[in-house]
Design an enzyme around this catalytic site. Sequence first.
Site, mmCIF file in Angstrom:
data_model
loop_
_atom_site.group_PDB
_atom_site.id
_atom_site.type_symbol
_atom_site.label_atom_id
_atom_site.label_comp_id
_atom_site.label_asym_id
_atom_site.label_seq_id
_atom_site.Cartn_x
_atom_site.Cartn_y
_atom_site.Cartn_z
ATOM 1 N N THR A 57 11.155 73.332 141.198
ATOM 2 C CA THR A 57 12.390 74.104 141.350
ATOM 3 C C THR A 57 13.293 73.872 140.141
ATOM 4 O O THR A 57 13.583 72.727 139.796
ATOM 5 C CB THR A 57 13.083 73.703 142.674
ATOM 6 O OG1 THR A 57 12.294 74.234 143.740
ATOM 7 C CG2 THR A 57 14.497 74.242 142.780
ATOM 8 N N HIS B 218 3.890 77.053 150.655
ATOM 9 C CA HIS B 218 4.643 75.788 150.631
ATOM 10 C C HIS B 218 4.727 75.252 152.067
ATOM 11 O O HIS B 218 5.549 75.700 152.865
ATOM 12 C CB HIS B 218 6.041 76.021 150.064
ATOM 13 C CG HIS B 218 6.767 74.751 149.680
ATOM 14 N ND1 HIS B 218 6.373 73.498 150.128
ATOM 15 C CD2 HIS B 218 7.840 74.535 148.880
ATOM 16 C CE1 HIS B 218 7.189 72.586 149.623
ATOM 17 N NE2 HIS B 218 8.087 73.179 148.864
ATOM 18 N N ASN C 43 7.427 69.076 152.236
ATOM 19 C CA ASN C 43 8.803 68.688 151.884
ATOM 20 C C ASN C 43 9.914 69.096 152.857
ATOM 21 O O ASN C 43 11.052 69.335 152.455
ATOM 22 C CB ASN C 43 9.134 69.177 150.470
ATOM 23 C CG ASN C 43 8.256 68.495 149.449
ATOM 24 O OD1 ASN C 43 7.658 67.458 149.758
ATOM 25 N ND2 ASN C 43 8.143 69.043 148.250
ATOM 26 N N TYR D 7 10.425 71.781 154.620
ATOM 27 C CA TYR D 7 10.840 73.182 154.746
ATOM 28 C C TYR D 7 10.195 73.796 155.992
ATOM 29 O O TYR D 7 9.576 73.093 156.789
ATOM 30 C CB TYR D 7 10.529 73.928 153.439
ATOM 31 C CG TYR D 7 11.305 73.331 152.288
ATOM 32 C CD1 TYR D 7 12.700 73.395 152.268
ATOM 33 C CD2 TYR D 7 10.672 72.645 151.257
ATOM 34 C CE1 TYR D 7 13.443 72.803 151.242
ATOM 35 C CE2 TYR D 7 11.400 72.055 150.226
ATOM 36 C CZ TYR D 7 12.782 72.134 150.222
ATOM 37 O OH TYR D 7 13.517 71.545 149.221
ATOM 38 N N ASN E 23 13.783 65.734 152.830
ATOM 39 C CA ASN E 23 14.584 66.639 153.663
ATOM 40 C C ASN E 23 14.590 66.231 155.133
ATOM 41 O O ASN E 23 14.539 67.075 156.022
ATOM 42 C CB ASN E 23 14.134 68.096 153.468
ATOM 43 C CG ASN E 23 14.553 68.619 152.103
ATOM 44 O OD1 ASN E 23 15.700 68.460 151.711
ATOM 45 N ND2 ASN E 23 13.623 69.198 151.374
HETATM 46 C C1 8OZ Z 1 13.978 70.009 144.389
HETATM 47 C C2 8OZ Z 1 15.121 70.720 144.602
HETATM 48 C C3 8OZ Z 1 15.112 71.822 145.400
HETATM 49 C C4 8OZ Z 1 13.942 72.218 146.019
HETATM 50 C C5 8OZ Z 1 10.576 70.916 147.041
HETATM 51 C C6 8OZ Z 1 11.147 73.186 146.522
HETATM 52 O O1 8OZ Z 1 10.908 69.729 147.097
HETATM 53 C C7 8OZ Z 1 11.504 71.913 146.458
HETATM 54 C C8 8OZ Z 1 12.770 71.487 145.816
HETATM 55 C C9 8OZ Z 1 12.808 70.381 144.996
HETATM 56 O O2 8OZ Z 1 9.496 71.291 147.478
#
Ligand code: 8OZ
Length: 378
Positions: A30, A180, A183, A185, A240
């Site tokens: 990112t 994806h 992480n 999400y 996260n």
């Molecule tokens: C860093 C900042 C924002 C998003 C991930 C898409 O960790 C990200 C991400 C990484 O998978």
Amino acid sequence: MMTHDPEILFSPFRLGDLELRNRIVMAPLTRNRATRGTDAPNELNAEYYRQRACAGLIISEAAQISKQGQGYIWTPGIYSDAQVEGWKKVTCAVHDAGGKIFIQLWHVGRISHRSLQPGGAAPVAPSAIRARTKTFIETGFVDVSEPRALSIEEIGGVIQDYAKAAANAKKAGFDGIEIHGANGYLIDQFLKDGTNKRSDAYGGPVENRARFALDVTDAILRIWDRRRVGIRLAPVSPANDISDSDPAKVFFYLADKLSARGIAFIDVIEGATGGARDYAPFDYLGLRKAFSGAYIANNDYTRELAIETLGEGRADLIAFGKLFISNPDLVERLKLDTPLNPYDQATFYGGDARGYTDYPTLAHEAMRAAGRAGAGAG
Ligand code: 8OZ
């Protein structure tokens, strides 16, 4: 330690039906430099990827499949015509330089802020549980917003958004898709029991929590050949604010179901994302064996660890992230075993060409040195 032949890192590999010229993957990163207002990739982004086309495979930075799927400011989308046109610049640049590029399809779920959501609405998630983490918006870092739980009908709509994005990716000239699933999400939020408290077909036992990931995969497989599709997973990463009480159960089940679909690869973040590789115990070699396709290993790999890992048959490909930010010619540098440019974390997210397209290659450095010598002599 047994020493392995470094050449393995520079040997070709057949990924699905694609011949990659080496075992080095540019990890998805990112960078928050899409065009402001449209979130479409631009010439500067194309130049950045062109500079890194030496990788056997580039996985693009995460691209949101819808406005709702966005969680940070200035990340690129793959849902509008302007975004498709922008990505064409990127794929053309990479292909002209002899490289290959997959797009990473992304929905952030609860990792978002109302200011980024359509109509200022609450972000969506499997369950209405707020993450204890931050995102960044135009004004800087802020706590993520309280999410609301998706209805079962809405889940179908999100899956449709993935399908539309996958079709757009084809129009934009990508070589394939990386889903994806890592992480913390949306897909990871469904997979793990810390964030998924649903009592319908998408929550509860592992078979239900994996349903969303598999539905998304199946929707994409109606558009893309299975040999051009892979998924990124992070079995134990706490990134996260995510957790699961039994990651082995979740990810071995998923590996089995993904194998049945014959997708090309799993791209696995080993340990904590951007952190300790030994964050929590997990049998990555077992996961590799449980999955029928290729295994891309990621997280804090050095040249030595990459060579050792490939030499021992613990991975097929190695993905490098931060080192690719600061070393556009990473493949050549690893081949010659030369020093690597350090990366500047202050320019990772947002900004302009600085810390993005201005990292020197070995050729630049040699030219500069010759210039200095010339100036000295004159
Ligand atoms: C860093 C900042 C924002 C998003 C991930 C898409 O960790 C990200 C991400 C990484 O998978």
